[in-house]
Design a protein around this motif. Structure first.
Motif, short mmCIF file in Angstrom:
data_model
loop_
_atom_site.label_atom_id
_atom_site.label_comp_id
_atom_site.label_asym_id
_atom_site.label_seq_id
_atom_site.Cartn_x
_atom_site.Cartn_y
_atom_site.Cartn_z
N PRO B 211 0.82 -1.23 0.00
CA PRO B 211 0.00 0.00 0.00
C PRO B 211 0.84 1.26 0.00
O PRO B 211 0.75 2.08 0.90
CB PRO B 211 -0.82 -0.14 1.28
N ILE B 212 1.66 1.42 -1.01
CA ILE B 212 2.47 2.62 -1.14
C ILE B 212 2.54 3.02 -2.61
O ILE B 212 2.26 2.21 -3.49
CB ILE B 212 3.92 2.41 -0.64
N VAL B 213 2.91 4.26 -2.85
CA VAL B 213 3.12 4.74 -4.21
C VAL B 213 4.59 4.58 -4.53
O VAL B 213 5.43 5.16 -3.85
CB VAL B 213 2.68 6.21 -4.36
N LEU B 214 4.89 3.81 -5.54
CA LEU B 214 6.28 3.55 -5.88
C LEU B 214 6.83 4.63 -6.81
O LEU B 214 6.14 5.12 -7.68
CB LEU B 214 6.41 2.19 -6.56
N SER B 215 8.09 4.98 -6.60
CA SER B 215 8.79 5.86 -7.53
C SER B 215 9.67 5.01 -8.42
O SER B 215 10.48 4.21 -7.92
CB SER B 215 9.67 6.86 -6.76
N VAL B 216 9.50 5.17 -9.71
CA VAL B 216 10.29 4.38 -10.65
C VAL B 216 10.81 5.27 -11.76
O VAL B 216 10.21 6.30 -12.06
CB VAL B 216 9.45 3.24 -11.27
N PRO B 217 11.93 4.91 -12.36
CA PRO B 217 12.46 5.71 -13.47
C PRO B 217 11.60 5.51 -14.72
O PRO B 217 10.76 4.61 -14.79
CB PRO B 217 13.87 5.14 -13.68
N ASP B 218 11.86 6.37 -15.70
CA ASP B 218 11.17 6.24 -16.98
C ASP B 218 11.40 4.84 -17.55
O ASP B 218 12.47 4.27 -17.39
CB ASP B 218 11.71 7.28 -17.97
N GLY B 219 10.39 4.35 -18.23
CA GLY B 219 10.56 3.07 -18.89
C GLY B 219 10.11 1.89 -18.05
O GLY B 219 10.06 0.77 -18.54
N VAL B 220 9.81 2.15 -16.80
CA VAL B 220 9.30 1.08 -15.94
C VAL B 220 7.82 1.30 -15.70
O VAL B 220 7.38 2.40 -15.38
CB VAL B 220 10.04 1.05 -14.59
N ASP B 221 7.03 0.26 -15.92
CA ASP B 221 5.59 0.34 -15.71
C ASP B 221 5.22 -0.26 -14.37
O ASP B 221 5.70 -1.33 -14.00
CB ASP B 221 4.86 -0.41 -16.82
N VAL B 222 4.35 0.44 -13.67
CA VAL B 222 3.87 -0.06 -12.39
C VAL B 222 2.36 -0.13 -12.41
O VAL B 222 1.69 0.80 -12.87
CB VAL B 222 4.32 0.85 -11.23
N ARG B 223 1.82 -1.21 -11.95
CA ARG B 223 0.39 -1.28 -11.68
C ARG B 223 0.22 -1.65 -10.22
O ARG B 223 0.99 -2.42 -9.68
CB ARG B 223 -0.31 -2.30 -12.60
N LYS B 224 -0.81 -1.06 -9.62
CA LYS B 224 -0.99 -1.25 -8.18
C LYS B 224 -2.30 -1.95 -7.91
O LYS B 224 -3.32 -1.62 -8.52
CB LYS B 224 -0.98 0.12 -7.50
N VAL B 225 -2.28 -2.91 -7.03
CA VAL B 225 -3.50 -3.55 -6.57
C VAL B 225 -3.67 -3.16 -5.11
O VAL B 225 -2.88 -3.56 -4.26
CB VAL B 225 -3.43 -5.08 -6.71
N ASP B 226 -4.68 -2.34 -4.86
CA ASP B 226 -4.89 -1.80 -3.52
C ASP B 226 -6.18 -2.40 -2.95
O ASP B 226 -7.27 -1.91 -3.18
CB ASP B 226 -4.99 -0.28 -3.61
N LEU B 227 -6.02 -3.47 -2.19
CA LEU B 227 -7.18 -4.22 -1.72
C LEU B 227 -8.05 -3.37 -0.80
O LEU B 227 -9.27 -3.29 -0.99
CB LEU B 227 -6.72 -5.48 -1.01
N ALA B 228 -7.44 -2.74 0.19
CA ALA B 228 -8.23 -1.91 1.10
C ALA B 228 -8.83 -0.73 0.34
O ALA B 228 -9.95 -0.31 0.61
CB ALA B 228 -7.37 -1.42 2.26
N GLY B 229 -8.09 -0.21 -0.62
CA GLY B 229 -8.59 0.89 -1.42
C GLY B 229 -9.85 0.52 -2.17
O GLY B 229 -10.78 1.32 -2.29
#
Lengths: 249, 249
Positions: B211-229
DNA sequence: AACGGCTTGTGAAGACTTGCACAAAGTCGG
DNA sequence: CCGACTTTGTGCAAGTCTTCACAAGCCGTT
């Protein structure tokens, strides 16, 4: 039967009913604190993120926070954050920022999580068992009030101190605990039937982990968590990055 | 650092880079089968659903399927489905419908799931353990190639026949198995560090359950699954339905 | 009390997404 | 071979969401 409200977008979920111009929510016009506004679906999804971020900030002792700081922490555009928060009302102070404590209160109020909410979980297989033991729900104000499973071999088993119950007592249990949110973690085959049973028991909001599209009557909201689907979406982006190095034809 | 690509919408994820008018994906113009089109993010998310539905139909022996049938099964508008599929190319036959087998092939191709893909999972706590044993990944062409955990007490434990490894061998393991997709199921505190380690190991797509927002460099894709959200969003809708019966002021 | 600096709240413009409506194109019966 | 019927593929209009840019407003200092 309406289509379900997917996690990807916030469609009205009523494709045949009203026109596309209809706002996503019945307008609660004139209700003081809500400023008579309709909160867009996209904003609602982000409010959950803001709530978590601002809660952490509060725990670190911050008294106020600017939209720039909060937006950076939430990973969104500052203007978008301000507009999102403006739907709740004017709870910021120009020149200063937002009062952290007040913001937690207001977001919680809009999300309806000022009090703990009871939810039920149907299906205690591999995934369901993990959900039953997941600490993240309780910390955000959700209590799993009851567990159910169609497999009689699992009925009676205790998970995290809660006994798995038979499906036959689902309706009674939901009504007693005033549960209106249900989670489905069954195999695909059982999903629709379980969904129907939940709705018959008075549940109006469903979080679906089964890899199927649920049919529900008007007035019932469904959100779907598609784990394999998420990987497929990432796979698409991965394939895009490697730009035709594989399977050119 | 770009903001992450959330599951709610498909933003470009590059707020400071190019202008807002830039399409979400580098245009693969002229590449025959792709018809030189850019596939919108919203469409990609739905393709996963279509793939599952059409696979089931194929298993039931259907040879062709019309857009109306498929749309109903996928819970979307028929016109939207046709437009979505048109991004893949013209694989339907007017007056008849879509060839089920061909559709499975083409969607799989676009999603990049024609071959099995290896993924790694970091964090084998409550949730991670369930993910490691989740059968839905394998059935959709994803194999969890390795498990990792920072807790030395868990290292060596076998889950579903796969041994939990120490974080120190993550990079080597990822490169050997050519893994480019990683899943993070750690506590919030460890999330960012694990994310950095995955990226250092060559991972370019991340599915984040922390349950956090990740910081990633360009070119990296992040998808988040937030169950409580997800529950909080449902809670919002629940509160809306009960329209001011609680906390009026 | 007035001023300068800082930050919110929002109008407006633009991009993206949706859904209708229909032309294009294929099949099937005669 | 033709005409009626069915269904895809898509132009277009309308809606939603995002982002910029700036006026409005609050605080602390002078």
């Amino acid at each position: 039967m309406t289509e379900q409200r997917g996690p990807d977008r916030g469609s009205t979920g009523d494709p045949e009913g009203g026109g596309p111009g209809e706002p996503a929510h019945g307008r609660a016009a004139g209700r003081g604190a809500d400023r008579g506004r309709v909160v867009p679906e996209a904003t609602v999804a982000r409010l959950a993120v803001y709530l978590r971020v601002v809660t952490v900030l509060g725990g670190q002792g911050a008294a106020t926070v600017s939209s720039d700081e909060l937006a950076a922490a939430a990973g969104v555009n500052p203007a978008k954050l301000r507009k999102d928060l403006s739907f709740l009302g004017s709870y910021g102070t120009r020149g200063v920022g937002y009062d952290v404590h007040l913001l937690v209160e207001e977001i919680s109020r809009v999300l309806g999580v000022t009090r703990h909410r009871n939810v039920v979980l149907v299906g205690v297989g591999n995934l369901g068992r993990a959900l039953a033991g997941y600490g993240g729900f309780a910390s955000q104000g959700f209590t799993i009030a009851a567990l159910f499973d169609a497999d009689s071999a699992r009925v009676g088993e205790k998970i995290n101190g809660l006994a798995v119950q038979d499906m036959s007592v689902l309706a009674a249990s939901c009504r007693t605990a005033k549960v209106t949110i249900g989670m489905i973690a069954t195999p695909a085959e059982a999903g629709q039937q379980v969904c129907d049973q939940l709705i018959a028991a008075g549940v109006t909001c469903i979080l679906n982990f089964a890899p199927i599209v649920l049919s529900v009557p008007d007035g019932v909201d469904v959100r779907k968590v598609d784990l394999a689907g998420e990987l497929q979406i990432l796979s698409f982006h991965e394939r895009r990055k490697s730009a035709g190095l594989e399977e050119v034809g």
